[in-house]
Design an enzyme around this catalytic site. Structure first.
Site, PDB file in Angstrom:
ATOM      1  N   ARG A 122       0.818  -1.232   0.000  1.00 29.53           N
ATOM      2  CA  ARG A 122       0.000   0.000   0.000  1.00 29.53           C
ATOM      3  C   ARG A 122       0.846   1.274   0.000  1.00 29.53           C
ATOM      4  O   ARG A 122       0.411   2.322   0.452  1.00 29.53           O
ATOM      5  CB  ARG A 122      -0.972   0.035   1.177  1.00 29.53           C
ATOM      6  N   LYS A 144       2.475  11.565 -10.998  1.00 35.06           N
ATOM      7  CA  LYS A 144       1.643  10.671 -11.828  1.00 35.06           C
ATOM      8  C   LYS A 144       2.453   9.426 -12.138  1.00 35.06           C
ATOM      9  O   LYS A 144       3.575   9.519 -12.643  1.00 35.06           O
ATOM     10  CB  LYS A 144       1.270  11.344 -13.154  1.00 35.06           C
ATOM     11  N   GLU A 186       8.470  18.385 -24.648  1.00 39.21           N
ATOM     12  CA  GLU A 186       7.750  18.589 -23.376  1.00 39.21           C
ATOM     13  C   GLU A 186       8.158  19.922 -22.730  1.00 39.21           C
ATOM     14  O   GLU A 186       7.334  20.580 -22.092  1.00 39.21           O
ATOM     15  CB  GLU A 186       8.008  17.427 -22.407  1.00 39.21           C
ATOM     16  N   LYS A 228       6.254  23.335 -13.818  1.00 37.60           N
ATOM     17  CA  LYS A 228       5.323  22.221 -13.641  1.00 37.60           C
ATOM     18  C   LYS A 228       5.003  22.043 -12.158  1.00 37.60           C
ATOM     19  O   LYS A 228       3.846  21.834 -11.772  1.00 37.60           O
ATOM     20  CB  LYS A 228       5.899  20.930 -14.230  1.00 37.60           C
ATOM     21  N   GLU A 238      -5.220  16.923 -10.461  1.00 34.33           N
ATOM     22  CA  GLU A 238      -5.845  17.270 -11.742  1.00 34.33           C
ATOM     23  C   GLU A 238      -7.363  17.407 -11.663  1.00 34.33           C
ATOM     24  O   GLU A 238      -8.102  16.846 -12.470  1.00 34.33           O
ATOM     25  CB  GLU A 238      -5.443  16.253 -12.810  1.00 34.33           C
ATOM     26  N   ARG A 242      -4.375  21.614 -13.731  1.00 32.17           N
ATOM     27  CA  ARG A 242      -3.255  20.720 -14.073  1.00 32.17           C
ATOM     28  C   ARG A 242      -3.486  20.060 -15.428  1.00 32.17           C
ATOM     29  O   ARG A 242      -2.533  19.649 -16.100  1.00 32.17           O
ATOM     30  CB  ARG A 242      -3.059  19.666 -12.970  1.00 32.17           C
ATOM     31  N   ASN A 246      -1.759  18.478 -20.324  1.00 34.45           N
ATOM     32  CA  ASN A 246      -2.107  17.473 -21.343  1.00 34.45           C
ATOM     33  C   ASN A 246      -2.131  18.071 -22.747  1.00 34.45           C
ATOM     34  O   ASN A 246      -2.534  17.386 -23.699  1.00 34.45           O
ATOM     35  CB  ASN A 246      -3.458  16.832 -21.017  1.00 34.45           C
ATOM     36  N   HIS A 249      -1.398  15.992 -25.723  1.00 32.12           N
ATOM     37  CA  HIS A 249      -1.374  14.588 -25.298  1.00 32.12           C
ATOM     38  C   HIS A 249      -2.626  13.816 -25.687  1.00 32.12           C
ATOM     39  O   HIS A 249      -2.608  12.582 -25.686  1.00 32.12           O
ATOM     40  CB  HIS A 249      -1.162  14.490 -23.779  1.00 32.12           C
ATOM     41  N   HIS A 253      -1.232  10.555 -27.108  1.00 32.24           N
ATOM     42  CA  HIS A 253      -1.345   9.214 -26.524  1.00 32.24           C
ATOM     43  C   HIS A 253      -1.996   8.244 -27.508  1.00 32.24           C
ATOM     44  O   HIS A 253      -1.595   7.078 -27.605  1.00 32.24           O
ATOM     45  CB  HIS A 253      -2.176   9.264 -25.236  1.00 32.24           C
ATOM     46  N   HIS A 266       7.566   9.476 -27.136  1.00 32.81           N
ATOM     47  CA  HIS A 266       6.491  10.232 -26.506  1.00 32.81           C
ATOM     48  C   HIS A 266       6.512  11.698 -26.966  1.00 32.81           C
ATOM     49  O   HIS A 266       5.487  12.250 -27.364  1.00 32.81           O
ATOM     50  CB  HIS A 266       6.634  10.130 -24.979  1.00 32.81           C
TER      51      HIS A 266
HETATM   52  N1  LIG Z   1       4.313  10.690 -15.207  1.00 33.33           N
HETATM   53  C1  LIG Z   1       4.278  11.771 -15.938  1.00 33.33           C
HETATM   54  O1  LIG Z   1       3.862  12.844 -15.498  1.00 33.33           O
HETATM   55  C2  LIG Z   1       4.769  11.703 -17.355  1.00 33.33           C
HETATM   56  C3  LIG Z   1       4.936  12.878 -18.099  1.00 33.33           C
HETATM   57  C4  LIG Z   1       5.446  12.787 -19.391  1.00 33.33           C
HETATM   58  C5  LIG Z   1       5.754  11.545 -19.937  1.00 33.33           C
HETATM   59  N2  LIG Z   1       5.566  10.423 -19.189  1.00 33.33           N
HETATM   60  C6  LIG Z   1       5.913   9.102 -19.736  1.00 33.33           C
HETATM   61  O2  LIG Z   1       7.306   9.032 -19.931  1.00 33.33           O
HETATM   62  C7  LIG Z   1       7.569   8.025 -20.919  1.00 33.33           C
HETATM   63  C8  LIG Z   1       8.623   8.529 -21.879  1.00 33.33           C
HETATM   64  O3  LIG Z   1       9.808   8.776 -21.163  1.00 33.33           O
HETATM   65  P1  LIG Z   1      11.196   9.031 -21.913  1.00 33.33           P
HETATM   66  O4  LIG Z   1      10.998   9.929 -23.051  1.00 33.33           O
HETATM   67  O5  LIG Z   1      12.158   9.382 -20.868  1.00 33.33           O
HETATM   68  O6  LIG Z   1      11.507   7.622 -22.591  1.00 33.33           O
HETATM   69  P2  LIG Z   1      12.037   6.219 -22.026  1.00 33.33           P
HETATM   70  O7  LIG Z   1      11.984   6.165 -20.558  1.00 33.33           O
HETATM   71  O8  LIG Z   1      11.294   5.202 -22.786  1.00 33.33           O
HETATM   72  O9  LIG Z   1      13.571   6.211 -22.444  1.00 33.33           O
HETATM   73  C9  LIG Z   1      13.912   6.370 -23.795  1.00 33.33           C
HETATM   74  C10 LIG Z   1      15.271   5.742 -24.105  1.00 33.33           C
HETATM   75  O10 LIG Z   1      16.299   6.527 -23.513  1.00 33.33           O
HETATM   76  C11 LIG Z   1      17.326   5.654 -23.049  1.00 33.33           C
HETATM   77  N3  LIG Z   1      18.075   6.399 -22.022  1.00 33.33           N
HETATM   78  C12 LIG Z   1      17.625   6.795 -20.823  1.00 33.33           C
HETATM   79  N4  LIG Z   1      18.556   7.550 -20.211  1.00 33.33           N
HETATM   80  C13 LIG Z   1      19.619   7.589 -21.034  1.00 33.33           C
HETATM   81  C14 LIG Z   1      20.885   8.226 -20.972  1.00 33.33           C
HETATM   82  N5  LIG Z   1      21.209   9.029 -19.968  1.00 33.33           N
HETATM   83  N6  LIG Z   1      21.742   8.063 -22.012  1.00 33.33           N
HETATM   84  C15 LIG Z   1      21.393   7.308 -23.085  1.00 33.33           C
HETATM   85  N7  LIG Z   1      20.202   6.703 -23.211  1.00 33.33           N
HETATM   86  C16 LIG Z   1      19.329   6.838 -22.195  1.00 33.33           C
HETATM   87  C17 LIG Z   1      16.569   4.478 -22.524  1.00 33.33           C
HETATM   88  O11 LIG Z   1      17.425   3.350 -22.472  1.00 33.33           O
HETATM   89  C18 LIG Z   1      15.455   4.339 -23.559  1.00 33.33           C
HETATM   90  O12 LIG Z   1      15.854   3.512 -24.627  1.00 33.33           O
HETATM   91  C19 LIG Z   1       6.261   7.724 -21.589  1.00 33.33           C
HETATM   92  O13 LIG Z   1       5.794   6.464 -21.165  1.00 33.33           O
HETATM   93  C20 LIG Z   1       5.332   8.809 -21.090  1.00 33.33           C
HETATM   94  O14 LIG Z   1       3.997   8.389 -21.015  1.00 33.33           O
HETATM   95  C21 LIG Z   1       5.090  10.480 -17.923  1.00 33.33           C
END
Ligand SMILES: NC(=O)c1ccc[n+]([C@@H]2O[C@H](COP(=O)([O-])OP(=O)(O)OC[C@H]3O[C@@H](n4cnc5c(N)ncnc54)[C@H](O)[C@@H]3O)[C@@H](O)[C@H]2O)c1
Length: 368
Positions: A122, A144, A186, A228, A238, A242, A246, A249, A253, A266
């Site tokens: 939990r 999130k 972003e 943010k 949200e 907030r 989006n 998005h 998405h 993304h």
């Molecule tokens: N929770 C939230 O508020 C929120 C907001 C925006 C996006 N997201 C989510 O985030 C995700 C996308 O995240 P992302 O863009 O970081 O992609 P990701 O986490 O998929 O990473 C992308 C690639 O970068 C590589 N990588 C990571 N760090 C590295 C580094 N320092 N050097 C070299 N390679 C590296 C990883 O191995 C991977 O192949 C999506 O699932 C999206 O929905 C969440």
């Protein structure tokens, strides 16, 4: 330039954010205080560990022990199967309520780890150690968490804030250009909605930023994360404003789900979503010049074109988006620097017609 420190207050406590070059060093005393005598369970993927295991080791040096759980790289980590596997690995390791999880990676690792931390026993504490630009400017901030279903992205999740975010700019030096581009989208989104001065800065420094200079990226990360954080503090779960975050998005998405998870980055999907939202905003008060300005900025990023996708399927996916209500889908429309609206109702007929034109490339690259 040193790292910046600020706090995000939320209903269950405070997240301390360290951002910029030297963030890890600045955070060291805080990490020591938090982790001393406690076991640390880090979640990461092989490519990240191959490049930055020493950074994780520095964090873990404060802990009683470190166990590293490797998960599939990228979006493939965000599934109920991987989450359940982590729950079971934690249980087998004897993790207790005072164990601490750490997300060491991009937004995928962060969303997954936060979800597992929020549901195991939990809820146990977790740290965000974001290693992508996208995660540093956005995903690691705000609590999130979640995983994807084949039917809909981020469909299962909860709000669970990290105790600390360490956004070390040095980790970004190994990011491929595609990931820098995705993260910049972003940052541009947040800047367009909340911080006109940041938008000016990104515009004037874009070439430096694309070269992934940590000294250039650090201040952008800090400003976007702060903007943010302020919005999240005002509306932690949200209920209202907030939702502005989006922007881009709703379609973004759906594009990721339709293309197949992991096929579209993304940020790239969000960039197409922003362009489409600007199209919808044209007849709803979009300030002359603002749409063109954002369009030019996205042009400079050279976002890859979309693969062929079916408009009807995208409309169907958007209807299943977790932001949708029985009453329909509310759109986020940015209208001018720092001025945007959320929850804007637009008829399914108009969305379908505009989307078909948009996908067929009949929309001008710039929406004005
Ligand atoms: N929770 C939230 O508020 C929120 C907001 C925006 C996006 N997201 C989510 O985030 C995700 C996308 O995240 P992302 O863009 O970081 O992609 P990701 O986490 O998929 O990473 C992308 C690639 O970068 C590589 N990588 C990571 N760090 C590295 C580094 N320092 N050097 C070299 N390679 C590296 C990883 O191995 C991977 O192949 C999506 O699932 C999206 O929905 C969440």
């Amino acid at each position: 330039m040193g790292a910046a420190t600020f706090e995000l207050r939320h209903p269950r406590g405070t997240t301390t954010v360290f951002a910029g070059a030297g963030a890890l060093e600045s955070a060291a005393p805080w990490i020591f205080g938090e982790l001393a005598g406690r076991p640390l369970y880090a979640v990461s993927s092989a490519p990240i560990l191959a490049r930055h295991r020493d950074g994780l080791a520095r964090v873990a040096s404060a802990a009683r022990s470190l166990e590293v759980f490797e998960v599939p790289d990228g979006e493939a980590a965000k599934s109920l199967e991987v989450a359940s596997d982590l729950h079971r690995r934690l249980a087998r390791s004897g993790a207790k309520r005072d164990g601490v999880l750490a997300a060491f990676g991009g937004g995928s690792v962060g969303d997954l780890t936060g979800f597992v931390a929020g549901t195991y026993l939990r809820g146990v504490a977790f740290l965000q150690l974001p290693t992508t630009l996208l995660a540093q400017v956005d995903a690691a901030i705000g609590g999130k968490t979640g995983v994807d279903l084949p039917e809909a992205k981020n469909a299962v999740g909860l709000f669970h804030h990290p105790r600390v975010v360490v956004a070390e700019a040095a980790w970004l030096a190994t990011l491929p250009a595609d990931e820098i581009r995705s993260g910049l989208v972003e940052a541009i989104k947040t800047a367009a909605l909340l911080d006109p001065a940041l938008l000016d800065r990104i515009e004037s420094e874009l070439d430096e930023l694309r070269r992934a200079r940590p000294t250039a990226l650090g201040p952008i990360v800090e400003a976007a994360a702060r903007a943010k954080a302020r919005l999240v503090e005002s509306d932690p779960e949200e209920a209202g404003a907030r939702a502005l975050l989006n922007f881009g998005h709703t379609l973004g998405h759906a594009l990721e789900t339709a293309a197949g998870y992991g096929r579209l980055r993304h940020g790239d999907a969000v960039a197409h979503g922003i362009r489409f939202a600007l199209v919808l905003a044209r007849s709803r008060g979009l300030e002359p010049g603002f749409g063109a300005r954002l369009g030019r900025l996205l042009d400079r990023l050279s976002i890859p074109p979309l693969p062929p996708l079916d408009a009807a399927r995208l409309v169907d996916l958007m209807a299943r988006d977790k932001k949708a209500r029985e009453s329909g889908l509310g759109w986020v429309l940015a209208l001018a620097p720092g001025r945007a609206e959320y929850g804007v109702p637009i008829s399914a007929g108009e969305v379908s017609a505009e989307l078909a034109r948009f996908l067929a490339g009949r929309e001008p690259a710039r929406p004005l």
